[in-house]
Design a protein around this motif. Sequence first.
Motif, PDB file in Angstrom:
ATOM      1  N   THR A 404       0.842  -1.209   0.000  1.00  0.00           N
ATOM      2  CA  THR A 404       0.000   0.000   0.000  1.00  0.00           C
ATOM      3  C   THR A 404       0.873   1.254   0.000  1.00  0.00           C
ATOM      4  O   THR A 404       2.023   1.234   0.436  1.00  0.00           O
ATOM      5  N   THR A 405       0.272   2.331  -0.457  1.00  0.00           N
ATOM      6  CA  THR A 405       0.853   3.666  -0.295  1.00  0.00           C
ATOM      7  C   THR A 405      -0.288   4.668  -0.311  1.00  0.00           C
ATOM      8  O   THR A 405      -1.383   4.374  -0.833  1.00  0.00           O
ATOM      9  N   TYR A 422      -7.309   8.161   5.789  1.00  0.00           N
ATOM     10  CA  TYR A 422      -7.130   6.805   5.265  1.00  0.00           C
ATOM     11  C   TYR A 422      -6.490   5.976   6.361  1.00  0.00           C
ATOM     12  O   TYR A 422      -5.892   6.495   7.305  1.00  0.00           O
ATOM     13  N   VAL A 424      -4.753   1.727   7.090  1.00  0.00           N
ATOM     14  CA  VAL A 424      -4.463   0.341   6.702  1.00  0.00           C
ATOM     15  C   VAL A 424      -4.182  -0.434   7.985  1.00  0.00           C
ATOM     16  O   VAL A 424      -3.333  -0.033   8.783  1.00  0.00           O
ATOM     17  N   LEU A 434      -8.525  -2.058   4.522  1.00  0.00           N
ATOM     18  CA  LEU A 434      -8.249  -0.754   3.923  1.00  0.00           C
ATOM     19  C   LEU A 434      -9.438   0.159   4.220  1.00  0.00           C
ATOM     20  O   LEU A 434     -10.596  -0.237   4.052  1.00  0.00           O
ATOM     21  N   LEU A 605      -5.521   6.416  -1.430  1.00  0.00           N
ATOM     22  CA  LEU A 605      -4.894   5.187  -0.948  1.00  0.00           C
ATOM     23  C   LEU A 605      -4.869   4.169  -2.082  1.00  0.00           C
ATOM     24  O   LEU A 605      -5.891   3.927  -2.738  1.00  0.00           O
ATOM     25  N   ALA A 607      -3.606   0.141  -3.207  1.00  0.00           N
ATOM     26  CA  ALA A 607      -3.233  -1.166  -2.648  1.00  0.00           C
ATOM     27  C   ALA A 607      -3.099  -2.180  -3.768  1.00  0.00           C
ATOM     28  O   ALA A 607      -3.822  -2.141  -4.768  1.00  0.00           O
TER      29      ALA A 607
END
Length: 612
Positions: A404-405, A422, A424, A434, A605, A607
């Motif tokens: 993820t970023t 956001y 995670v 998420l 976000l 993923a």
Amino acid sequence: MDRDTSPRRPAAPAKPASPAVSGTPASTPAATTRAASGTPATTPAASAMTTSAAASTPGAPPGAIGYVDLLRGIVEDSGAGFAVLDTDLRYLYVNPHMARMTGLPAAAYIGHRLNEVLPHIQRSEQVLRDILRDGRPRETVVTGRTWVDSPYQVREWRCVYHRLVDGSGKVVGVAGVGLEISEPQQYVYELERAHRRLALLDAAASRIGTGTDVAGTCRELAEFVVPELADASGVELTPPDTASARRTPTRLVAYATRPGLVSGLAALDAGGELVGWPRGTGTRRNLAAGRVWRRDGITEAQWRSLIPRWPPARACLAAGVHSVLLAPLVSDGRVLGILMLARAGESAPFSAEDATVARELAARAARALDRAVRFEREHTMALELQRALLAEPGQLQRHAGVETTARYRPADDGSLIGGDWYDVLTLPDGRTMLVIGDVMGHGVDAAVAMSHYRSTLRALALAGLSPRRILQHADRMVADSGFERVATCFLALGDSAVATLTYASAGHLPPVWLAPGGSMHLVPVPVGPPLGSGLGRYEQRVTPERGGVLLLYTDGLVERRGEDIDRGLARLTELSLCPTDPLDKIVDTVLARLATGSEDDIALLAARAVNS
């Protein structure tokens, strides 16, 4: 009302070789003139001189000399100024009233031009020359200062001039009669000035404080008062937590000058250095008490005491700044700073009326400035809180087989910090949750609400609930707590063991799937009501994880004022992205192409499932 400071009266000029006797018509050809039309001139002087000519000419009607004395008495006793000039526009005669109202004896005029005896009076000599040329009488206004004190700022006369000719038709001069209109004109000027001041204060409401940033509000204030109220201006603010027992520290935030004026105000900035107003000075006492401070005719020594550092004081001296007015910026009893006004060169010193206007203007500007200060403080707190709660992109890397970023970007104007977030979360059973959400509103309250929602969803997810159950419980908990800020939210639960994704939405926009082949499409998910409404019945959908990239986002990415949301979603799905690129590159590309012009903050976000 300001009184005129009249110049020093000069000695009476020496009489020319052949002057008229002071206070009587000169013994010149002008004493035997008639009007160019052949009828007696309409001015008293022309009539008197015409009658005199008849009395001194053979064949004059009996008793004409009596008219000469009568008309001469009218001119000499008149409450209007009366003068006769030759063709070179030199005085031949002035009546006693003109001598009294100008402060010079009649003899001082004879044989001299206007600028020689009354250098501070403005009168168009071209008008008189036109009268000499074509003989047509003209009316004009004469303004200026004389050698006597006057209660009027500017003296004015309405004058009528006529050409004079002798019996042979030769042009010998002009005669003029003038009535002073200074008093009614002064009333008009005062009304106009009052109207301008009221218009200035009225315009301040719409031109100062148009934005929400402190520096911009200070700049609007500094530029607003130049040149209407001052030649140069500056706004100094007292930074928070810098109070001192010895000095009242301030820092120049904005300044403005009229074109061509080299101002020392810029030197006050000195790279952000604080400038203190020393204890015990009248300046500091007045400002601390919320009073206007005004000083005219400032000397070099006074400049040194007024400005603690010499270089800006020297610059003010070099610019010819002679008058300064300082008005405190006070809101709710707090002195936020100082509005500095300066006048230089030929500009008049500040008056008591100017001080009144500056005080009212500063009071109005202080309210706008206080709003900007409060907003900036709240904005900073909200941004710091939000950034503290949101993990940095480098921290969102791998979670149980999911890469993820994320990115968070405030609105373009930086004013709408609030509730986008956001998250995670790696669950105990190895699955990955998420989360993307958006709390209604902005500011500290929205940021605090975002923290509340984020914590609630984390707790429910760690309890092992499914996405739709998480949303149902969160909705009920928030509604029962009386929390007033609703939020949209989207959950995606990834299970790498069975290669599935489970989705649920609480009023949020659908995610976008970037397929392995490069195509992009919206993921169809049943949408339930926002969290906090108390109406929570949510559905979820399970899909196979087919490889590719999942993009979750808040509405700031696609929503624009006056545009249908479908157009923004189409722009997103029409992007050309490579699914094998690093996630950092993908999210940065999306922001670069879509975030410009957004009026809201954005959370994004991304993923992607990875092999363990």
